[in-house]
Design a protein around this motif. Structure first.
Motif, mmCIF file in Angstrom:
data_model
loop_
_atom_site.group_PDB
_atom_site.id
_atom_site.type_symbol
_atom_site.label_atom_id
_atom_site.label_comp_id
_atom_site.label_asym_id
_atom_site.label_seq_id
_atom_site.Cartn_x
_atom_site.Cartn_y
_atom_site.Cartn_z
ATOM 1 N N ASP A 201 -20.988 -6.437 -49.724
ATOM 2 C CA ASP A 201 -21.751 -5.575 -48.815
ATOM 3 C C ASP A 201 -20.844 -5.025 -47.723
ATOM 4 O OD1 ASP A 201 -24.082 -5.867 -50.201
ATOM 5 O OD2 ASP A 201 -24.923 -7.406 -48.877
ATOM 6 N N SER A 202 -19.985 -5.899 -47.185
ATOM 7 C CA SER A 202 -19.045 -5.459 -46.146
ATOM 8 C C SER A 202 -18.057 -4.457 -46.719
ATOM 9 C CB SER A 202 -18.299 -6.657 -45.561
ATOM 10 O OG SER A 202 -19.195 -7.565 -44.950
ATOM 11 N N GLU A 203 -17.598 -4.703 -47.957
ATOM 12 C CA GLU A 203 -16.667 -3.791 -48.608
ATOM 13 C C GLU A 203 -17.294 -2.415 -48.795
ATOM 14 O OE1 GLU A 203 -13.741 -4.423 -52.353
ATOM 15 O OE2 GLU A 203 -15.865 -4.286 -52.891
ATOM 16 N N ASN A 204 -18.552 -2.382 -49.207
ATOM 17 C CA ASN A 204 -19.226 -1.108 -49.451
ATOM 18 C C ASN A 204 -19.517 -0.357 -48.158
ATOM 19 O OD1 ASN A 204 -19.214 -1.503 -52.201
ATOM 20 N ND2 ASN A 204 -21.230 -2.495 -52.221
ATOM 21 N N GLU A 205 -19.749 -1.106 -47.060
ATOM 22 C CA GLU A 205 -20.013 -0.449 -45.772
ATOM 23 C C GLU A 205 -18.801 0.303 -45.264
ATOM 24 O OE1 GLU A 205 -21.333 -3.398 -43.092
ATOM 25 O OE2 GLU A 205 -23.259 -3.737 -44.107
ATOM 26 N N THR A 206 -17.625 -0.188 -45.584
ATOM 27 C CA THR A 206 -16.394 0.433 -45.079
ATOM 28 C C THR A 206 -15.683 1.279 -46.134
ATOM 29 O OG1 THR A 206 -15.134 -1.544 -45.671
ATOM 30 C CG2 THR A 206 -16.029 -1.428 -43.437
ATOM 31 N N GLY A 207 -16.247 1.336 -47.327
ATOM 32 C CA GLY A 207 -15.580 2.085 -48.400
ATOM 33 C C GLY A 207 -16.579 2.822 -49.271
ATOM 34 N N ILE A 208 -16.191 3.065 -50.499
ATOM 35 C CA ILE A 208 -17.008 3.795 -51.464
ATOM 36 C C ILE A 208 -17.597 2.798 -52.454
ATOM 37 C CG2 ILE A 208 -17.050 5.664 -53.148
ATOM 38 C CD1 ILE A 208 -16.294 6.511 -50.300
ATOM 39 N N SER A 209 -18.916 2.806 -52.617
ATOM 40 C CA SER A 209 -19.567 1.858 -53.520
ATOM 41 C C SER A 209 -19.401 2.294 -54.968
ATOM 42 C CB SER A 209 -21.058 1.747 -53.180
ATOM 43 O OG SER A 209 -21.719 2.956 -53.509
ATOM 44 N N ASP A 210 -19.547 1.323 -55.873
ATOM 45 C CA ASP A 210 -19.511 1.627 -57.303
ATOM 46 C C ASP A 210 -20.633 2.590 -57.678
ATOM 47 O OD1 ASP A 210 -17.292 0.061 -58.148
ATOM 48 O OD2 ASP A 210 -18.511 -1.744 -57.936
ATOM 49 N N THR A 211 -21.798 2.403 -57.034
ATOM 50 C CA THR A 211 -22.943 3.268 -57.346
ATOM 51 C C THR A 211 -22.647 4.710 -56.989
ATOM 52 O OG1 THR A 211 -24.449 1.411 -56.931
ATOM 53 C CG2 THR A 211 -25.397 3.632 -56.926
ATOM 54 N N ALA A 212 -22.057 4.919 -55.790
ATOM 55 C CA ALA A 212 -21.736 6.281 -55.366
ATOM 56 C C ALA A 212 -20.702 6.911 -56.281
ATOM 57 C CB ALA A 212 -21.230 6.264 -53.922
ATOM 58 N N LEU A 213 -19.711 6.151 -56.655
ATOM 59 C CA LEU A 213 -18.666 6.670 -57.532
ATOM 60 C C LEU A 213 -19.239 7.015 -58.905
ATOM 61 C CD1 LEU A 213 -15.605 7.209 -57.370
ATOM 62 C CD2 LEU A 213 -15.240 4.969 -58.388
ATOM 63 N N ALA A 214 -20.159 6.185 -59.390
ATOM 64 C CA ALA A 214 -20.782 6.443 -60.695
ATOM 65 C C ALA A 214 -21.621 7.708 -60.663
ATOM 66 C CB ALA A 214 -21.647 5.248 -61.100
ATOM 67 N N GLU A 215 -22.321 7.944 -59.556
ATOM 68 C CA GLU A 215 -23.143 9.154 -59.448
ATOM 69 C C GLU A 215 -22.284 10.410 -59.436
ATOM 70 O OE1 GLU A 215 -25.559 8.642 -56.014
ATOM 71 O OE2 GLU A 215 -26.890 7.157 -56.960
ATOM 72 N N VAL A 216 -21.143 10.357 -58.727
ATOM 73 C CA VAL A 216 -20.234 11.516 -58.712
ATOM 74 C C VAL A 216 -19.663 11.745 -60.105
ATOM 75 C CG1 VAL A 216 -18.049 12.401 -57.801
ATOM 76 C CG2 VAL A 216 -19.663 11.253 -56.274
ATOM 77 N N SER A 217 -19.331 10.660 -60.795
ATOM 78 C CA SER A 217 -18.801 10.782 -62.153
ATOM 79 C C SER A 217 -19.824 11.407 -63.087
ATOM 80 C CB SER A 217 -18.405 9.396 -62.672
ATOM 81 O OG SER A 217 -18.039 9.446 -64.030
ATOM 82 N N LYS A 218 -21.079 11.027 -62.915
ATOM 83 C CA LYS A 218 -22.140 11.559 -63.778
ATOM 84 C C LYS A 218 -22.372 13.042 -63.536
ATOM 85 C CE LYS A 218 -26.963 10.658 -65.053
ATOM 86 N NZ LYS A 218 -28.157 9.802 -64.777
ATOM 87 N N LYS A 219 -22.296 13.461 -62.275
ATOM 88 C CA LYS A 219 -22.586 14.856 -61.930
ATOM 89 C C LYS A 219 -21.389 15.778 -62.136
ATOM 90 C CE LYS A 219 -26.165 13.733 -58.523
ATOM 91 N NZ LYS A 219 -26.546 13.793 -57.087
ATOM 92 N N LEU A 220 -20.194 15.310 -61.737
ATOM 93 C CA LEU A 220 -19.023 16.184 -61.733
ATOM 94 C C LEU A 220 -17.963 15.813 -62.751
ATOM 95 C CD1 LEU A 220 -18.576 16.538 -57.854
ATOM 96 C CD2 LEU A 220 -19.842 18.048 -59.400
ATOM 97 N N GLY A 221 -18.034 14.588 -63.296
ATOM 98 C CA GLY A 221 -17.032 14.153 -64.264
ATOM 99 C C GLY A 221 -15.842 13.490 -63.589
ATOM 100 N N THR A 222 -15.087 12.729 -64.394
ATOM 101 C CA THR A 222 -13.958 11.973 -63.849
ATOM 102 C C THR A 222 -12.711 12.831 -63.648
ATOM 103 O OG1 THR A 222 -13.325 11.305 -66.080
ATOM 104 C CG2 THR A 222 -14.768 9.808 -64.857
ATOM 105 N N GLU A 223 -12.746 14.099 -64.085
ATOM 106 C CA GLU A 223 -11.603 14.997 -63.878
ATOM 107 C C GLU A 223 -11.751 15.843 -62.628
ATOM 108 O OE1 GLU A 223 -8.830 14.889 -65.637
ATOM 109 O OE2 GLU A 223 -9.744 13.234 -66.765
ATOM 110 N N SER A 224 -12.893 15.722 -61.967
ATOM 111 C CA SER A 224 -13.128 16.546 -60.772
ATOM 112 C C SER A 224 -12.307 16.044 -59.599
ATOM 113 C CB SER A 224 -14.615 16.524 -60.408
ATOM 114 O OG SER A 224 -15.005 15.213 -60.021
#
Length: 455
Positions: A202-225
Motif C-alpha cells: 500500500d505504501s509502495e503504491n501511494e508513492t509510485g505506480i500501481s500494477d492496476t494503473a499500469l495494466a489499465e494503460v496497457s489495455k488502452k494504449l498498449g505496451t509500445e506506447s
C-alpha cells in the motif's frame, strides 16, 4: 554471527551433550541437519537453541530484557536441574571477545539453568556475555538507526498457512527491531508476513505506480506506447526495496513463481504468477503456500534488518527450521538445502528432517544422527540415492518388510540353483507386484541364466 556450539546438561532426554554446528574446519557449508526417529531429541535441540538465543533478542531490545526460561518439563527425568550453554561467534566484534584476550575468532558464551521446584541446586544462569554482545548492537543502533542486525528466527513444526489475511488488524512499523517480532514464537503462522506485505505494498503504491494503473494503460494504449513506457520506468524506480527483496527470494527459491502482489479486483486478494498463469495464493497447495510463506518471512526479516545493504538477502543470521521437508514435494526436498544456501548465503541454518532427499543432495552439509539420547556425526552422504540413506542413516527398510523377505527368499533360491522353487516364487510375486518392478526384472534375468545353464 554464528552458533559455534551448543551444550546440554540434563535437558530433555540428554544427560550430557555437546554439538558443534556448521561451518566447521571439515564442513564448509552453513547448514547442520539433524535426523532421527520421532522422540530422538531433534526438536529438543532446536528449542534449546531458540531458548538461548531469545536472551540475545530480548537484551538487544532492552538492556535488562528477559528471554525464555527452561520449564520443569524440560529437565531430564530423574535430574534436579537442567542447563543449556551456547557459544556464539561474531567476527565483526573482535574488541568484545567474551573469552577475554583479543583473538581471531571472538566468541560469547552464556548459559540458561533451572532447578526443579523444591530442590537445592548449585547451577545458575550466566548471562554476562549475552548482555555484552547485545549492548554492542544497541550502541550501533544508537549511532545509526539503520544499522544492520543479525536475523534470529525459529520455525517450528506447528507453522502453518491456514489463511491469507488481507484485513490488517494492527499497523506494523518497519524498524530493524521489528524484524525480531515473533521470530522465536513457537506458534507463528505467517499471518504477520501477509499483513506486512499488504501494508508495505500500500505504501509502495501511494508513492509510485500501481500494477492496476499500469495494466489499465496497457489495455488502452498498449505496451509500445510512450505513456506505458514512461509509467513502467516510474514504477521500477519507485519499487519498495524490502518488497523487491522478498519477491526476488520467492522467485529464486521457487522457479516458475513470480510477481507476488495484492490485487483489488474483482475482490481483494493476494495473487502470484505460476508459470505465467495468475493464481489466487489461496489456490496454491499447502506445500506451495508453506514454502512461499517461509521463504518470504526469512526474506522480509532480512530486508527489515539490513536496510543499508545493497542486497538485504545477504544479511547474516541464524535460522532454525523443524521438519524442513514438511508438505514439500520430493523434487523440492532434493534442492532445498542448495536453495537455502544460495538465496540466503550468509545465514546459518540448523534443520531437522525425516527425508533422505534433503540430506543427500548438497556437499559439505554437517549431518548428525540422533538415537536414544546419543548423537553421531554421519559424513559422506552427498550423491547417495534415497534408498541408501534410508538404510544406512535412517535405519529404515526401503520397501514393505514382508515383500522384502519374499524377494530375499527368491534370490536365495536362484543362487542355490533351485530353479523350480525360484520360478514358483517368481510367479507368486509377479501376480502381486506391479509390472516393471525392478527387483523382479533383475531376478527374471538370473532365472533365465539358470535355465540356459541347465539346458
Amino acid at each position: 554471527m554464528e552458533i559455534k556450539s551448543l551444550s546440554l546438561g540434563d535437558v530433555g532426554r540428554f544427560a550430557e551433550l555437546k554439538i558443534q554446528l556448521a561451518p566447521t574446519p571439515t564442513h564448509s557449508s552453513n547448514v547442520t541437519v539433524l535426523v532421527g526417529n520421532n522422540g530422538a531429541g531433534k526438536t529438543t535441540l532446536l528449542k534449546s537453541l531458540a531458548t538461548s538465543l531469545s536472551w540475545l533478542v530480548a537484551r538487544i531490545r532492552t538492556e535488562k530484557g528477559n528471554g525464555s526460561y527452561l520449564a520443569d518439563e524440560d529437565i531430564r527425568n530423574g535430574a534436579i536441574a537442567g542447563v543449556i550453554s551456547i557459544m556464539v561467534t561474531d567476527h565483526s566484534q573482535s574488541h568484545l571477545n567474551g573469552s577475554g584476550p583479543e583473538s581471531e575468532h571472538p566468541y560469547f558464551l552464556w548459559g540458561i539453568a533451572r532447578g526443579r521446584q523444591g530442590r537445592k541446586t548449585a547451577v545458575h544462569s550466566e548471562l554476562v556475555n549475552v548482555s555484552r554482545l547485545a549492548d554492542h548492537y544497541r550502541t550501533q543502533l544508537t549511532e545509526n538507526d539503520k544499522a544492520s542486525l543479525p536475523l534470529i528466527a525459529y520455525y517450528p513444526v506447528e507453522r502453518s498457512v491456514l489463511e491469507v489475511p488481507l484485513k490488517i488488524k494492527t499497523k506494523h512499523s518497519f524498524d530493524q527491531l521489528d524484524g525480531y517480532d515473533n521470530s522465536l514464537n513457537r506458534g507463528v503462522d505467517f499471518r504477520r508476513f501477509f499483513e506486512w506485505f499488504r501494508q508495505r505494498e500500500d505504501s509502495e503504491n501511494e508513492t509510485g505506480i500501481s500494477d492496476t494503473a499500469l495494466a489499465e494503460v496497457s489495455k488502452k494504449l498498449g505496451t509500445e506506447s510512450d505513456a506505458w513506457k514512461t509509467l513502467s520506468k516510474l514504477k521500477a524506480s519507485s519499487k519498495d526495496p524490502q518488497l523487491t527483496a522478498v519477491r526476488s527470494a520467492i522467485t529464486d527459491f521457487m522457479p516458475g513463481f513470480t510477481n507476488l502482489r495484492v490485487q483489488r479486483k474483482p475482490r481483494l486478494h493476494m495473487a502470484i504468477d505460476k508459470n505465467g498463469v495468475t493464481l489466487n495464493v489461496a489456490q496454491l497447495s499447502q506445500g506451495e503456500k508453506l514454502m512461499m510463506a517461509l521463504v518470504g518471512d526469512i526474506a522480509r526479516r532480512l530486508a527489515m534488518m539490513n536496510q543499508l545493504l545493497g542486497n538485504p538477502l545477504h544479511g547474516d543470521g541464524i535460522v532454525l527450521i523443524d521438519e524442513v521437508d514438511l508438505h514439500l514435494h520430493p523434487r523440492w526436498q532434493r534442492s532445498l538445502i542448495r536453495q537455502l544456501s544460495e538465496t540466503f548465503p550468509n545465514c546459518q541454518f540448523v534443520l531437522t528432517t525425516h527425508s533422505p532427499l534433503v540430506i543427500s543432495d548438497a556437499k559439505d552439509v554437517l549431518v548428525y544422527v540422533l538415537n536414544d539420547g546419543e548423537l553421531h556425526e554421519h559424513n559422506g552422504l552427498y550423491g547417495l540415492d534415497a534408498n541408501q540413506v534410508l538404510l544406512e542413516v535412517m535405519d529404515t527398510d526401503i520397501r514393505n518388510s514382508e515383500v522384502q523377505k519374499r524377494l530375499n527368499r527368491l534370490l536365495n533360491e536362484v543362487q542355490d540353483g533351485n530353479l523350480d522353487k525360484a520360478k514358483s516364487l517368481f510367479a507368486e510375486l509377479s501376480s502381486e507386484l506391479p509390472e516393471g518392478h525392478i527387483e523382479l526384472a533383475k531376478t527374471a534375468l538370473l532365472i533365465r541364466k539358470l535355465e540356459l545353464r541347465r539346458a
